[in-house]
Design a protein around this motif. Structure first.
Motif, PDB file in Angstrom:
ATOM      1  N   GLY A   1       2.042   6.466  -6.730  1.00  0.00           N
ATOM      2  CA  GLY A   1       0.741   7.417  -7.419  1.00  0.00           C
ATOM      3  C   GLY A   1       1.160   8.821  -7.176  1.00  0.00           C
ATOM      4  O   GLY A   1       0.833   9.516  -7.964  1.00  0.00           O
ATOM      5  N   GLN A   2       1.928   9.184  -6.358  1.00  0.00           N
ATOM      6  CA  GLN A   2       2.276  10.483  -6.031  1.00  0.00           C
ATOM      7  C   GLN A   2       3.528  10.929  -7.015  1.00  0.00           C
ATOM      8  O   GLN A   2       3.334  12.162  -7.637  1.00  0.00           O
ATOM      9  CB  GLN A   2       3.157  10.732  -4.535  1.00  0.00           C
ATOM     10  CG  GLN A   2       3.132  11.948  -3.967  1.00  0.00           C
ATOM     11  CD  GLN A   2       3.605  11.937  -2.576  1.00  0.00           C
ATOM     12  OE1 GLN A   2       4.583  11.116  -2.152  1.00  0.00           O
ATOM     13  NE2 GLN A   2       3.040  12.625  -1.715  1.00  0.00           N
TER      14      GLN A   2
ATOM     15  N   MET B   1       1.106   4.050  -2.912  1.00  0.00           N
ATOM     16  CA  MET B   1       0.898   5.488  -2.429  1.00  0.00           C
ATOM     17  C   MET B   1       2.039   6.296  -3.180  1.00  0.00           C
ATOM     18  O   MET B   1       1.737   7.362  -3.741  1.00  0.00           O
ATOM     19  CB  MET B   1       0.623   5.761  -1.183  1.00  0.00           C
ATOM     20  CG  MET B   1      -0.712   5.317  -0.821  1.00  0.00           C
ATOM     21  SD  MET B   1      -1.133   5.727   1.020  1.00  0.00           S
ATOM     22  CE  MET B   1      -1.243   7.343   0.854  1.00  0.00           C
TER      23      MET B   1
ATOM     24  N   ALA C   1      -5.930   5.085   2.964  1.00  0.00           N
ATOM     25  CA  ALA C   1      -5.311   6.135   2.467  1.00  0.00           C
ATOM     26  C   ALA C   1      -5.043   6.072   1.097  1.00  0.00           C
ATOM     27  O   ALA C   1      -5.379   7.055   0.249  1.00  0.00           O
ATOM     28  CB  ALA C   1      -4.183   6.665   3.302  1.00  0.00           C
ATOM     29  N   LEU C   2      -4.706   4.850   0.579  1.00  0.00           N
ATOM     30  CA  LEU C   2      -4.692   4.546  -0.865  1.00  0.00           C
ATOM     31  C   LEU C   2      -5.946   4.821  -1.589  1.00  0.00           C
ATOM     32  O   LEU C   2      -5.645   5.500  -2.483  1.00  0.00           O
ATOM     33  CB  LEU C   2      -3.942   3.217  -0.918  1.00  0.00           C
ATOM     34  CG  LEU C   2      -3.702   2.822  -2.324  1.00  0.00           C
ATOM     35  CD1 LEU C   2      -3.037   3.641  -3.246  1.00  0.00           C
ATOM     36  CD2 LEU C   2      -3.417   1.282  -2.369  1.00  0.00           C
TER      37      LEU C   2
ATOM     38  N   PRO D   1      -1.689  12.286  -1.827  1.00  0.00           N
ATOM     39  CA  PRO D   1      -2.441  11.844  -0.737  1.00  0.00           C
ATOM     40  C   PRO D   1      -3.148  12.955   0.030  1.00  0.00           C
ATOM     41  O   PRO D   1      -2.756  14.055   0.029  1.00  0.00           O
ATOM     42  CB  PRO D   1      -1.454  10.980   0.040  1.00  0.00           C
ATOM     43  CG  PRO D   1      -0.341  11.575  -0.326  1.00  0.00           C
ATOM     44  CD  PRO D   1      -0.135  12.198  -1.514  1.00  0.00           C
TER      45      PRO D   1
ATOM     46  N   GLY E   1       0.719  -1.135  -0.022  1.00  0.00           N
ATOM     47  CA  GLY E   1      -0.065   0.064   0.081  1.00  0.00           C
ATOM     48  C   GLY E   1       0.849   1.223   0.064  1.00  0.00           C
ATOM     49  O   GLY E   1       0.625   2.195  -0.810  1.00  0.00           O
TER      50      GLY E   1
ATOM     51  N   LEU F   1       2.654  11.329   3.343  1.00  0.00           N
ATOM     52  CA  LEU F   1       3.025   9.977   3.093  1.00  0.00           C
ATOM     53  C   LEU F   1       4.298   9.670   3.727  1.00  0.00           C
ATOM     54  O   LEU F   1       4.281   8.343   4.561  1.00  0.00           O
ATOM     55  CB  LEU F   1       3.489   9.568   1.660  1.00  0.00           C
ATOM     56  CG  LEU F   1       3.868   8.261   1.288  1.00  0.00           C
ATOM     57  CD1 LEU F   1       2.720   7.429   1.513  1.00  0.00           C
ATOM     58  CD2 LEU F   1       4.231   7.964  -0.378  1.00  0.00           C
TER      59      LEU F   1
ATOM     60  N   GLN G   1      -6.553   8.607  -2.027  1.00  0.00           N
ATOM     61  CA  GLN G   1      -5.579   9.064  -2.802  1.00  0.00           C
ATOM     62  C   GLN G   1      -6.125   8.957  -4.405  1.00  0.00           C
ATOM     63  O   GLN G   1      -6.302   9.623  -5.107  1.00  0.00           O
ATOM     64  CB  GLN G   1      -4.279   8.488  -2.980  1.00  0.00           C
ATOM     65  CG  GLN G   1      -3.281   9.107  -3.534  1.00  0.00           C
ATOM     66  CD  GLN G   1      -2.187   8.412  -3.552  1.00  0.00           C
ATOM     67  OE1 GLN G   1      -1.953   6.927  -3.403  1.00  0.00           O
ATOM     68  NE2 GLN G   1      -0.754   9.038  -3.910  1.00  0.00           N
TER      69      GLN G   1
END
Length: 431
Positions: free
Chosen positions: A355-356, A352, A416-417, A362, A348, A366, A420
Protein backbone atom coordinates in the motif's frame (compact mmCIF):
# COMPACT_ATOMS: atom_id res chain seq x y z
CA UNK A 1 -13.69 21.58 19.18
CA UNK A 2 -13.10 18.80 21.72
CA UNK A 3 -9.42 18.63 20.76
CA UNK A 4 -9.05 22.37 21.32
CA UNK A 5 -10.59 22.19 24.79
CA UNK A 6 -8.39 19.18 25.61
CA UNK A 7 -5.23 20.95 24.45
CA UNK A 8 -6.02 23.93 26.68
CA UNK A 9 -6.10 21.79 29.83
CA UNK A 10 -2.95 21.75 31.98
CA UNK A 11 -0.77 18.67 31.43
CA UNK A 12 -1.44 17.26 34.96
CA UNK A 13 -5.19 17.55 34.37
CA UNK A 14 -4.92 15.72 31.04
CA UNK A 15 -2.84 12.97 32.67
CA UNK A 16 -5.35 12.61 35.52
CA UNK A 17 -8.34 12.46 33.18
CA UNK A 18 -6.58 9.93 30.95
CA UNK A 19 -5.73 7.73 33.93
CA UNK A 20 -9.33 7.93 35.17
CA UNK A 21 -10.68 6.98 31.73
CA UNK A 22 -8.32 4.01 31.47
CA UNK A 23 -9.26 2.85 34.97
CA UNK A 24 -12.98 3.14 34.24
CA UNK A 25 -12.43 1.20 31.03
CA UNK A 26 -10.59 -1.53 32.92
CA UNK A 27 -13.38 -1.80 35.48
CA UNK A 28 -16.05 -1.86 32.76
CA UNK A 29 -14.25 -4.61 30.82
CA UNK A 30 -13.78 -6.70 33.97
CA UNK A 31 -17.50 -6.79 34.64
CA UNK A 32 -18.58 -6.91 31.00
CA UNK A 33 -16.37 -9.96 30.42
CA UNK A 34 -17.48 -11.53 33.74
CA UNK A 35 -13.92 -11.76 35.02
CA UNK A 36 -15.09 -10.94 38.54
CA UNK A 37 -16.94 -14.26 38.63
CA UNK A 38 -14.95 -17.11 40.14
CA UNK A 39 -15.71 -19.79 37.56
CA UNK A 40 -17.53 -18.24 34.58
CA UNK A 41 -14.48 -17.57 32.41
CA UNK A 42 -12.69 -20.76 33.43
CA UNK A 43 -9.57 -21.41 35.50
CA UNK A 44 -5.88 -21.81 34.76
CA UNK A 45 -3.17 -23.56 36.79
CA UNK A 46 -5.10 -23.79 40.04
CA UNK A 47 -2.35 -25.90 41.62
CA UNK A 48 0.19 -23.05 41.65
CA UNK A 49 -2.42 -20.62 42.91
CA UNK A 50 -2.82 -22.75 46.03
CA UNK A 51 0.57 -21.46 47.19
CA UNK A 52 -0.76 -17.92 47.38
CA UNK A 53 -3.86 -18.96 49.27
CA UNK A 54 -1.59 -20.72 51.76
CA UNK A 55 0.30 -17.47 52.37
CA UNK A 56 -2.96 -15.50 52.61
CA UNK A 57 -4.17 -17.94 55.26
CA UNK A 58 -0.97 -17.51 57.22
CA UNK A 59 -1.38 -13.73 57.29
CA UNK A 60 -5.09 -14.03 57.99
CA UNK A 61 -4.29 -16.13 61.05
CA UNK A 62 -1.48 -13.79 62.20
CA UNK A 63 1.22 -16.35 61.45
CA UNK A 64 4.53 -15.99 59.64
CA UNK A 65 6.15 -18.22 57.07
CA UNK A 66 9.74 -19.32 57.77
CA UNK A 67 12.05 -17.26 55.58
CA UNK A 68 9.11 -15.24 54.29
CA UNK A 69 8.18 -17.75 51.59
CA UNK A 70 4.79 -18.68 50.27
CA UNK A 71 2.82 -21.06 52.45
CA UNK A 72 2.22 -24.49 50.96
CA UNK A 73 -0.31 -27.16 51.82
CA UNK A 74 0.86 -29.52 49.08
CA UNK A 75 1.73 -32.50 51.26
CA UNK A 76 1.29 -36.03 49.99
CA UNK A 77 -2.27 -37.29 50.00
CA UNK A 78 -3.91 -33.85 50.24
CA UNK A 79 -6.02 -32.02 47.68
CA UNK A 80 -3.82 -29.41 45.93
CA UNK A 81 -6.61 -26.87 46.38
CA UNK A 82 -7.19 -27.57 50.07
CA UNK A 83 -5.81 -24.21 51.16
CA UNK A 84 -8.18 -22.43 48.78
CA UNK A 85 -11.12 -24.29 50.27
CA UNK A 86 -9.93 -23.41 53.77
CA UNK A 87 -9.71 -19.76 52.77
CA UNK A 88 -13.26 -19.78 51.42
CA UNK A 89 -14.45 -21.34 54.69
CA UNK A 90 -12.56 -18.88 56.90
CA UNK A 91 -10.88 -21.86 58.55
CA UNK A 92 -8.23 -21.61 61.25
CA UNK A 93 -4.86 -23.19 60.44
CA UNK A 94 -1.78 -24.14 62.46
CA UNK A 95 1.74 -22.99 61.56
CA UNK A 96 3.06 -26.56 61.56
CA UNK A 97 0.74 -27.44 58.67
CA UNK A 98 2.85 -25.33 56.30
CA UNK A 99 5.69 -26.44 54.12
CA UNK A 100 7.86 -23.57 52.80
CA UNK A 101 8.09 -23.18 49.05
CA UNK A 102 11.71 -22.09 48.66
CA UNK A 103 11.68 -21.97 44.85
CA UNK A 104 9.89 -18.64 44.81
CA UNK A 105 10.21 -15.41 46.77
CA UNK A 106 6.47 -15.02 47.15
CA UNK A 107 5.79 -11.28 46.88
CA UNK A 108 2.32 -11.93 45.47
CA UNK A 109 1.36 -14.03 48.49
CA UNK A 110 2.44 -11.26 50.84
CA UNK A 111 0.67 -8.54 48.82
CA UNK A 112 -2.59 -10.42 48.46
CA UNK A 113 -2.39 -11.48 52.10
CA UNK A 114 -2.45 -7.87 53.27
CA UNK A 115 -5.03 -6.87 50.65
CA UNK A 116 -7.23 -9.68 51.92
CA UNK A 117 -7.02 -8.19 55.42
CA UNK A 118 -8.23 -4.88 54.00
CA UNK A 119 -11.07 -6.60 52.17
CA UNK A 120 -12.03 -8.44 55.35
CA UNK A 121 -13.03 -5.04 56.76
CA UNK A 122 -15.61 -4.85 53.97
CA UNK A 123 -16.82 -8.44 53.89
CA UNK A 124 -16.02 -11.32 56.24
CA UNK A 125 -17.15 -14.03 53.80
CA UNK A 126 -14.29 -16.01 52.31
CA UNK A 127 -16.00 -16.57 48.97
CA UNK A 128 -16.81 -12.86 48.62
CA UNK A 129 -13.23 -11.87 49.41
CA UNK A 130 -11.97 -14.40 46.88
CA UNK A 131 -14.06 -12.71 44.19
CA UNK A 132 -12.76 -9.31 45.32
CA UNK A 133 -9.18 -10.49 44.92
CA UNK A 134 -9.93 -11.90 41.48
CA UNK A 135 -11.66 -8.68 40.47
CA UNK A 136 -8.65 -6.63 41.55
CA UNK A 137 -6.29 -8.84 39.55
CA UNK A 138 -8.48 -8.60 36.44
CA UNK A 139 -8.83 -4.81 36.64
CA UNK A 140 -5.06 -4.42 36.88
CA UNK A 141 -4.56 -6.67 33.83
CA UNK A 142 -7.02 -4.67 31.76
CA UNK A 143 -5.55 -1.38 32.97
CA UNK A 144 -2.03 -2.37 31.89
CA UNK A 145 -3.34 -3.69 28.57
CA UNK A 146 -5.34 -0.53 27.85
CA UNK A 147 -2.28 1.65 28.54
CA UNK A 148 -0.33 -0.27 25.90
CA UNK A 149 -3.32 -0.29 23.52
CA UNK A 150 -3.66 3.49 23.88
CA UNK A 151 0.02 3.92 23.01
CA UNK A 152 -0.35 1.66 19.96
CA UNK A 153 -3.40 3.66 18.89
CA UNK A 154 -1.58 6.99 19.15
CA UNK A 155 1.39 5.80 17.10
CA UNK A 156 -0.15 3.47 14.49
CA UNK A 157 -3.77 4.65 14.34
CA UNK A 158 -6.91 4.10 16.46
CA UNK A 159 -7.74 0.74 14.89
CA UNK A 160 -4.26 -0.49 15.78
CA UNK A 161 -5.02 0.28 19.42
CA UNK A 162 -8.34 -1.51 19.11
CA UNK A 163 -6.50 -4.49 17.67
CA UNK A 164 -4.17 -4.61 20.67
CA UNK A 165 -7.14 -4.50 23.05
CA UNK A 166 -8.94 -7.21 21.06
CA UNK A 167 -5.91 -9.47 21.51
CA UNK A 168 -6.69 -9.50 25.24
CA UNK A 169 -10.48 -9.77 24.97
CA UNK A 170 -10.33 -12.65 22.46
CA UNK A 171 -7.59 -14.65 24.22
CA UNK A 172 -8.94 -17.82 25.92
CA UNK A 173 -5.69 -18.35 27.82
CA UNK A 174 -5.69 -14.80 29.20
CA UNK A 175 -9.37 -14.84 30.05
CA UNK A 176 -8.85 -18.02 32.08
CA UNK A 177 -5.62 -16.88 33.68
CA UNK A 178 -6.06 -13.19 34.45
CA UNK A 179 -7.63 -13.98 37.84
CA UNK A 180 -4.86 -16.33 38.93
CA UNK A 181 -3.29 -14.90 42.09
CA UNK A 182 -0.01 -16.78 41.64
CA UNK A 183 0.83 -15.72 38.09
CA UNK A 184 -0.48 -12.13 38.38
CA UNK A 185 -0.64 -11.65 34.62
CA UNK A 186 -0.82 -7.88 34.89
CA UNK A 187 2.77 -7.84 36.17
CA UNK A 188 3.82 -9.43 32.87
CA UNK A 189 3.07 -6.11 31.14
CA UNK A 190 5.03 -3.98 33.63
CA UNK A 191 8.42 -4.28 31.84
CA UNK A 192 6.79 -3.31 28.53
CA UNK A 193 5.10 -0.32 30.18
CA UNK A 194 8.40 0.76 31.75
CA UNK A 195 10.19 0.55 28.39
CA UNK A 196 7.36 2.54 26.81
CA UNK A 197 7.80 5.24 29.46
CA UNK A 198 11.53 5.46 28.69
CA UNK A 199 10.63 6.02 25.03
CA UNK A 200 8.12 8.75 25.89
CA UNK A 201 10.59 10.52 28.18
CA UNK A 202 13.25 10.45 25.49
CA UNK A 203 10.84 11.70 22.84
CA UNK A 204 9.48 14.58 24.93
CA UNK A 205 12.59 15.67 26.82
CA UNK A 206 15.36 14.57 24.51
CA UNK A 207 16.88 12.61 27.38
CA UNK A 208 15.88 10.02 29.96
CA UNK A 209 16.24 11.00 33.63
CA UNK A 210 17.64 8.45 36.04
CA UNK A 211 14.25 7.77 37.58
CA UNK A 212 13.02 6.58 34.16
CA UNK A 213 15.54 3.77 34.15
CA UNK A 214 14.75 3.29 37.84
CA UNK A 215 11.19 2.41 36.88
CA UNK A 216 12.53 -0.23 34.48
CA UNK A 217 14.59 -1.61 37.37
CA UNK A 218 11.52 -1.66 39.61
CA UNK A 219 9.16 -3.14 37.01
CA UNK A 220 11.44 -6.09 36.24
CA UNK A 221 12.32 -6.54 39.91
CA UNK A 222 8.66 -6.63 40.94
CA UNK A 223 7.85 -9.12 38.18
CA UNK A 224 10.72 -11.39 39.25
CA UNK A 225 9.73 -11.23 42.91
CA UNK A 226 6.44 -12.77 41.79
CA UNK A 227 8.21 -15.39 39.67
CA UNK A 228 11.27 -15.79 37.46
CA UNK A 229 9.48 -17.95 34.90
CA UNK A 230 9.39 -16.59 31.32
CA UNK A 231 11.95 -13.89 32.24
CA UNK A 232 13.51 -13.74 28.75
CA UNK A 233 10.14 -12.79 27.29
CA UNK A 234 9.76 -9.87 29.73
CA UNK A 235 13.32 -8.64 29.21
CA UNK A 236 12.71 -8.49 25.46
CA UNK A 237 9.40 -6.65 25.93
CA UNK A 238 11.29 -4.11 28.03
CA UNK A 239 13.21 -3.09 24.92
CA UNK A 240 10.35 -3.30 22.40
CA UNK A 241 9.45 0.40 22.07
CA UNK A 242 13.08 1.54 22.05
CA UNK A 243 14.10 -1.13 19.55
CA UNK A 244 11.29 -0.08 17.21
CA UNK A 245 12.41 3.56 17.26
CA UNK A 246 16.04 2.54 16.75
CA UNK A 247 15.13 0.44 13.70
CA UNK A 248 13.07 3.31 12.30
CA UNK A 249 15.99 5.70 12.76
CA UNK A 250 18.35 3.30 10.97
CA UNK A 251 15.96 2.93 8.04
CA UNK A 252 15.43 6.69 7.73
CA UNK A 253 19.16 7.32 8.27
CA UNK A 254 18.28 9.55 11.19
CA UNK A 255 20.43 9.74 14.36
CA UNK A 256 20.17 6.23 15.78
CA UNK A 257 23.07 6.26 18.22
CA UNK A 258 21.13 7.87 21.13
CA UNK A 259 18.40 5.24 20.84
CA UNK A 260 20.97 2.45 20.83
CA UNK A 261 22.43 3.68 24.10
CA UNK A 262 18.95 4.08 25.60
CA UNK A 263 18.38 0.43 24.78
CA UNK A 264 21.66 -0.46 26.47
CA UNK A 265 20.83 1.54 29.60
CA UNK A 266 17.36 0.02 29.71
CA UNK A 267 18.91 -3.43 29.42
CA UNK A 268 21.27 -2.75 32.32
CA UNK A 269 18.36 -1.46 34.43
CA UNK A 270 16.28 -4.54 33.61
CA UNK A 271 19.10 -6.96 34.43
CA UNK A 272 19.69 -4.97 37.63
CA UNK A 273 16.05 -5.49 38.62
CA UNK A 274 16.44 -9.20 37.93
CA UNK A 275 19.61 -9.33 40.04
CA UNK A 276 17.97 -7.44 42.91
CA UNK A 277 15.06 -9.89 42.95
CA UNK A 278 17.53 -12.77 42.87
CA UNK A 279 19.31 -11.22 45.86
CA UNK A 280 16.06 -11.04 47.83
CA UNK A 281 15.34 -14.67 47.00
CA UNK A 282 18.85 -15.69 48.07
CA UNK A 283 18.50 -13.79 51.37
CA UNK A 284 15.20 -15.56 52.04
CA UNK A 285 16.85 -18.92 51.42
CA UNK A 286 19.70 -18.06 53.77
CA UNK A 287 17.16 -17.05 56.44
CA UNK A 288 15.39 -20.38 56.01
CA UNK A 289 18.30 -22.81 55.59
CA UNK A 290 20.70 -20.94 57.84
CA UNK A 291 23.52 -21.61 55.38
CA UNK A 292 24.53 -19.66 52.27
CA UNK A 293 25.79 -22.77 50.47
CA UNK A 294 22.54 -24.64 50.97
CA UNK A 295 20.60 -21.54 49.96
CA UNK A 296 22.53 -21.24 46.71
CA UNK A 297 22.13 -24.96 45.96
CA UNK A 298 18.37 -24.59 46.34
CA UNK A 299 18.35 -21.69 43.87
CA UNK A 300 20.52 -23.56 41.36
CA UNK A 301 18.30 -26.61 41.60
CA UNK A 302 15.26 -24.48 40.78
CA UNK A 303 17.06 -22.76 37.89
CA UNK A 304 18.63 -25.82 36.26
CA UNK A 305 15.43 -27.84 36.30
CA UNK A 306 14.06 -25.29 33.83
CA UNK A 307 16.83 -25.69 31.27
CA UNK A 308 18.73 -28.97 31.69
CA UNK A 309 17.59 -32.47 30.87
CA UNK A 310 14.62 -33.68 28.90
CA UNK A 311 14.47 -35.88 25.85
CA UNK A 312 13.48 -33.21 23.30
CA UNK A 313 15.77 -30.81 21.45
CA UNK A 314 15.18 -27.07 21.30
CA UNK A 315 13.84 -27.26 17.70
CA UNK A 316 11.45 -30.02 18.79
CA UNK A 317 10.17 -27.90 21.69
CA UNK A 318 9.64 -24.90 19.42
CA UNK A 319 7.88 -27.08 16.85
CA UNK A 320 5.59 -28.46 19.56
CA UNK A 321 4.21 -25.02 20.35
CA UNK A 322 4.32 -23.54 16.84
CA UNK A 323 2.29 -26.37 15.33
CA UNK A 324 -0.23 -26.54 18.17
CA UNK A 325 -3.87 -26.36 17.08
CA UNK A 326 -4.89 -24.82 20.40
CA UNK A 327 -6.21 -21.31 19.62
CA UNK A 328 -4.22 -18.32 20.80
CA UNK A 329 -7.20 -16.12 19.87
CA UNK A 330 -10.83 -17.18 19.57
CA UNK A 331 -13.86 -15.20 18.36
CA UNK A 332 -16.91 -17.41 17.98
CA UNK A 333 -16.09 -20.14 15.45
CA UNK A 334 -12.91 -18.37 14.29
CA UNK A 335 -9.82 -19.80 16.00
CA UNK A 336 -6.27 -18.62 15.37
CA UNK A 337 -3.42 -20.98 16.38
CA UNK A 338 0.20 -19.77 16.40
CA UNK A 339 1.03 -20.49 12.76
CA UNK A 340 -2.12 -18.70 11.59
CA UNK A 341 -1.15 -15.66 13.66
CA UNK A 342 2.32 -15.62 12.16
CA UNK A 343 0.90 -15.88 8.64
CA UNK A 344 -1.58 -13.05 9.32
CA UNK A 345 1.07 -10.77 10.78
CA UNK A 346 3.48 -11.36 7.88
CA UNK A 347 0.67 -10.85 5.34
CA UNK A 348 -0.45 -7.66 7.08
CA UNK A 349 3.03 -6.17 6.95
CA UNK A 350 3.41 -7.17 3.29
CA UNK A 351 0.11 -5.52 2.39
CA UNK A 352 1.09 -2.35 4.26
CA UNK A 353 4.37 -2.23 2.34
CA UNK A 354 2.46 -2.72 -0.93
CA UNK A 355 0.00 0.00 0.00
CA UNK A 356 2.86 2.36 0.74
CA UNK A 357 4.17 1.84 -2.77
CA UNK A 358 0.78 2.94 -4.10
CA UNK A 359 0.79 6.08 -1.98
CA UNK A 360 -1.17 4.78 1.04
CA UNK A 361 0.91 6.02 3.93
CA UNK A 362 0.48 4.33 7.33
CA UNK A 363 -0.13 6.38 10.47
CA UNK A 364 3.17 5.34 11.98
CA UNK A 365 6.50 4.00 10.81
CA UNK A 366 6.20 0.70 8.97
CA UNK A 367 9.78 -0.38 9.89
CA UNK A 368 9.00 0.31 13.56
CA UNK A 369 5.80 -1.74 13.35
CA UNK A 370 7.66 -4.58 11.63
CA UNK A 371 10.32 -4.47 14.37
CA UNK A 372 7.64 -4.72 17.06
CA UNK A 373 6.04 -7.68 15.32
CA UNK A 374 9.37 -9.48 14.94
CA UNK A 375 10.06 -9.02 18.65
CA UNK A 376 6.54 -10.27 19.34
CA UNK A 377 7.48 -13.50 17.61
CA UNK A 378 10.98 -13.81 19.08
CA UNK A 379 10.01 -13.06 22.70
CA UNK A 380 8.06 -16.30 23.36
CA UNK A 381 10.54 -18.31 21.31
CA UNK A 382 13.35 -17.06 23.54
CA UNK A 383 11.90 -18.87 26.56
CA UNK A 384 11.57 -22.09 24.57
CA UNK A 385 15.29 -21.84 23.83
CA UNK A 386 16.38 -20.76 27.30
CA UNK A 387 14.16 -23.13 29.30
CA UNK A 388 13.36 -26.08 27.09
CA UNK A 389 12.96 -28.42 30.06
CA UNK A 390 10.38 -26.12 31.64
CA UNK A 391 8.56 -25.98 28.30
CA UNK A 392 8.52 -29.77 27.99
CA UNK A 393 7.00 -30.19 31.44
CA UNK A 394 4.58 -27.27 31.63
CA UNK A 395 2.68 -27.59 28.37
CA UNK A 396 -0.38 -26.16 30.13
CA UNK A 397 1.48 -22.89 30.84
CA UNK A 398 3.77 -22.00 27.94
CA UNK A 399 1.16 -21.34 25.20
CA UNK A 400 0.00 -18.20 27.02
CA UNK A 401 3.31 -16.55 26.05
CA UNK A 402 1.92 -16.00 22.54
CA UNK A 403 -0.67 -13.70 24.15
CA UNK A 404 1.95 -11.43 25.70
CA UNK A 405 3.86 -10.74 22.52
CA UNK A 406 2.79 -12.28 19.21
CA UNK A 407 -1.01 -11.93 19.44
CA UNK A 408 -1.08 -8.22 20.42
CA UNK A 409 1.61 -7.41 17.85
CA UNK A 410 -0.28 -9.24 15.10
CA UNK A 411 -3.63 -7.58 15.76
CA UNK A 412 -1.85 -4.22 16.04
CA UNK A 413 -0.44 -4.83 12.55
CA UNK A 414 -3.89 -5.73 11.19
CA UNK A 415 -5.42 -2.69 12.87
CA UNK A 416 -2.71 -0.46 11.41
CA UNK A 417 -3.45 -1.93 7.98
CA UNK A 418 -7.14 -1.09 8.36
CA UNK A 419 -6.25 2.50 9.36
CA UNK A 420 -3.87 2.82 6.41
CA UNK A 421 -6.63 1.76 3.99
CA UNK A 422 -9.20 4.02 5.68
CA UNK A 423 -6.90 7.04 5.40
CA UNK A 424 -6.26 6.27 1.75
CA UNK A 425 -9.96 5.99 0.93
CA UNK A 426 -10.70 9.23 2.79
CA UNK A 427 -8.04 11.09 0.85
CA UNK A 428 -9.37 9.82 -2.46
CA UNK A 429 -12.87 10.99 -1.60
CA UNK A 430 -11.65 14.48 -0.74
CA UNK A 431 -9.60 14.89 -3.92
Amino acid sequence: MIQNHWARLPAPARALLTAAALLLGAVALTFAMHNQDTYRTGTWDETSQSLVFGRILQIQNHQSAPGGFLGNYLVEGRDPQQDRYLFRENASVRPEEYQPYTHQSGLQGLAFGWLNKVYSLINQGGEARERMLYTTNSILLYLASLCLAAAAGRVFGPTAGLGFAAAVLCAPWVQRGMKNLYWCLWTWWLPALAGLLVWQLARRRGRVPGWGYGLVFGAVGLRCLCGFEFISDFLILCEAALFAVWVDALVRRAPARPWFFRMVYTGFAAVGGFAAALGVWFAQNVAYFGDAGEAWRSILEAATRHSLGGDASIPAVISLYLTSADPVLQLGPVALPPLALIALGAAGLALMALGQKFGLRPAGSLPALAALWCLGLLAPLSWMVLAKMHCQIHTHLVPILWNFALAPATLTVLGALVWQLARGLRRRRTT
